[in-house]
Design a protein around this motif. Structure first.
Motif, short mmCIF file in Angstrom:
data_model
loop_
_atom_site.label_atom_id
_atom_site.label_comp_id
_atom_site.label_asym_id
_atom_site.label_seq_id
_atom_site.Cartn_x
_atom_site.Cartn_y
_atom_site.Cartn_z
N TRP A 1 76.81 67.27 63.65
CA TRP A 1 77.07 68.15 62.47
C TRP A 1 77.97 69.29 62.95
O TRP A 1 77.68 69.85 64.29
CB TRP A 1 75.80 68.68 62.10
CG TRP A 1 75.87 69.47 60.86
CD1 TRP A 1 76.12 70.82 60.79
CD2 TRP A 1 75.89 69.24 59.48
NE1 TRP A 1 76.24 71.47 59.44
CE2 TRP A 1 76.27 70.53 58.71
CE3 TRP A 1 75.87 67.95 58.69
CZ2 TRP A 1 76.41 70.46 57.17
CZ3 TRP A 1 75.85 67.87 57.57
CH2 TRP A 1 76.22 69.04 56.63
N PRO A 2 78.97 69.66 62.28
CA PRO A 2 79.28 69.31 60.93
C PRO A 2 79.76 67.62 60.83
O PRO A 2 80.31 67.18 62.16
CB PRO A 2 80.39 70.06 60.37
CG PRO A 2 81.15 70.67 61.57
CD PRO A 2 80.05 70.81 62.63
N ASP B 1 75.69 75.95 67.07
CA ASP B 1 75.51 77.25 66.03
C ASP B 1 74.48 77.33 65.16
O ASP B 1 73.94 76.13 64.82
CB ASP B 1 77.07 77.39 65.16
CG ASP B 1 77.55 76.13 64.56
OD1 ASP B 1 76.28 75.60 64.00
OD2 ASP B 1 78.48 75.89 64.43
N GLN C 1 70.40 74.52 61.78
CA GLN C 1 69.71 74.54 60.28
C GLN C 1 69.85 73.27 59.92
O GLN C 1 69.06 72.72 59.16
CB GLN C 1 70.43 75.58 59.36
CG GLN C 1 69.55 75.73 58.06
CD GLN C 1 70.30 76.81 57.27
OE1 GLN C 1 71.18 77.42 57.57
NE2 GLN C 1 69.74 77.11 56.13
N ALA C 2 70.97 72.51 59.90
CA ALA C 2 71.42 71.29 59.47
C ALA C 2 70.25 69.96 60.18
O ALA C 2 69.97 69.10 59.37
CB ALA C 2 72.63 70.73 59.29
N GLN D 1 74.64 77.13 61.89
CA GLN D 1 74.57 76.17 60.67
C GLN D 1 74.28 74.76 61.41
O GLN D 1 73.48 73.83 60.56
CB GLN D 1 76.00 76.13 60.44
CG GLN D 1 76.38 77.24 59.55
CD GLN D 1 76.82 78.70 60.31
OE1 GLN D 1 76.98 78.40 61.46
NE2 GLN D 1 76.97 79.74 60.01
N CYS D 2 74.67 74.39 62.42
CA CYS D 2 74.23 73.11 62.95
C CYS D 2 72.76 73.00 63.14
O CYS D 2 72.20 71.85 62.88
CB CYS D 2 75.05 72.77 64.32
SG CYS D 2 74.77 71.19 64.98
#
Length: 405
Positions: A12-13, A47, A52-53, A49-50
């Motif tokens: 991810w992303p 990071d 959390q994903a 965002q990663c």
């Protein structure tokens, strides 16, 4: 099942086909109740965002940094190690080896290793433990040739020949040790079976069909779309071929056709190299649906690569008609003029674009046939079920254990 899964990149992303495949397989397996520890060696940091994903559906996420590409250890390994260049870049990582060996002390129903080029840090620990493992290979790396060595200078051509020989030896070495081999296409399965002397299972590349179901391409927009990860040489070659040899011919026939180029690591100098105002440069777009919806045609002039292409499957899932080459639809059971439009030469592709762009009814027929094909054969639930079936076959149920089905 308890699954130990290794990767040489964070999934991810989802900036590439490989990352997209790993992310969705892991997510679907977790949704089926499997407990997954993901061990990653990454050139980029973890990071928020990663995290959390990924963390909500993993039992554990362990991310270790990959050393810099130009480090002395990497340069020496590339020059002198038995492992080939790509395996040396991702290998000879003591911290990763120690972490993996510690994890092997736990009980695992499945140990899943991704890519021959990421195997080196795990080899000794697996040999010492005697534990079986499954290896997935997205491409026959030793056969990629130009796709692997395009970035090397001309004077390094002898090294490229040597490194391909080294990779063939490395593949054979890794394949001998794997308990089970998985590929993504039938052609790759046959090639891996020839190289390994073992039967090879297939877990297809797929797409989240529900995610793209709401897309309705604009058949009359006269906009072409191409998406790729430009750290991958075949995508770079496709853009060069399109802009040097194909689009000038298209514009001679249809001056008002536009081309949008999107994707991760889009080179900034391309805008200066090809300043035509009919080219739109977008870079990475996290959600492709709006972009697909304003396009008439997905144009993928691919001449290199292997496996099956997730960008093609995503376009088909969105009902966006695909124009490409045989390489573009490799590994897919699709027919030219039924599920996609195809040609092999620049002149033929340009003429095909010119003829098709004026026929929105034909574009709609191709687009909907592609969408129906992907729904039937390439949803991620299909791929996850294939992989889970393989796990179940290889891992006899323990007395009193709850079935994973």
């Amino acid at each position: 099942m308890r699954i130990l899964w290794t990767l040489p990149y964070l999934p991810w992303p989802t900036t590439s086909g490989g990352k997209t495949r790993e992310y969705h397989l892991l997510r679907n397996l977790a949704a089926r109740g499997h407990r997954i520890t993901l061990l990653v060696q990454s050139k980029t940091g973890l990071d928020p965002q990663c995290r959390q994903a990924m963390e909500p559906w993993l039992e554990r996420l362990i991310v270790l940094p990959r050393r810099p590409l130009r480090s002395l250890r990497t340069l020496l390994a590339v020059a002198f190690a038995p492992a080939p260049m790509l395996a040396s870049i991702n290998g000879y990582a003591p911290e990763l080896e120690r972490t993996f060996e510690a994890l092997l002390q736990e009980h695992w129903d499945v140990i899943q290793i991704q890519h021959t080029y990421a195997f080196q840090p795990f080899e000794r620990a697996l040999q010492r433990s005697g534990k079986p493992f499954i290896l997935t290979e997205h491409n026959v790396e030793s056969a990629l040739g130009a796709a692997s060595y395009d970035k090397l200078p001309r004077w390094a051509a002898p090294f490229a020949v040597y490194d391909r020989w080294r990779y063939r030896r490395w593949e054979a070495r890794v394949f001998r040790q794997a308990h089970e081999l998985i590929s993504v296409t039938e052609d790759d399965a046959k090639a891996l079976s020839r190289l390994s002397g073992k039967p090879v299972s297939i877990v297809v590349n797929s797409v989240d069909c529900g995610y793209y179901a709401s897309v309705h391409p604009n058949r009359e927009s006269r906009h072409l779309l191409f998406i790729g990860n430009y750290e991958y040489a075949p995508n770079v070659d496709a853009v060069h071929w399109a802009l040097q040899a194909i689009m000038p011919r298209v514009w001679a026939l249809q001056p008002d056709v536009h081309l949008t180029l999107a994707g991760f690591a889009l080179p900034a100098h391309w805008r200066e190299q090809w300043p035509d105002p009919r080219i739109e440069w977008l870079g990475y777009v996290p959600d492709l649906r709006a972009l697909q919806g304003r396009s008439a045609l997905f144009f993928a002039p691919l001449r290199q690569g292997g496996g099956s292409k997730l960008k093609i499957l995503e376009a088909m899932a969105a009902g966006l008609p695909v124009m490409t080459t045989r390489q573009g639809v490799s590994g897919l059971a699709v027919q030219n003029t039924e599920h996609y439009l195809g040609a092999e030469q620049a002149e033929a592709l340009a003429q095909l674009i010119s003829d098709s762009i004026d026929n929105p009814l034909r574009l709609a027929q191709i687009g909907e046939a592609g969408r129906a094909y992907v729904r039937a054969r390439h949803d991620w639930s299909v791929a996850a079920a294939q992989l889970e079936g393989l796990y179940t076959r290889l891992t006899p149920p323990q007395p009193g254990a709850r079935s994973c089905r």
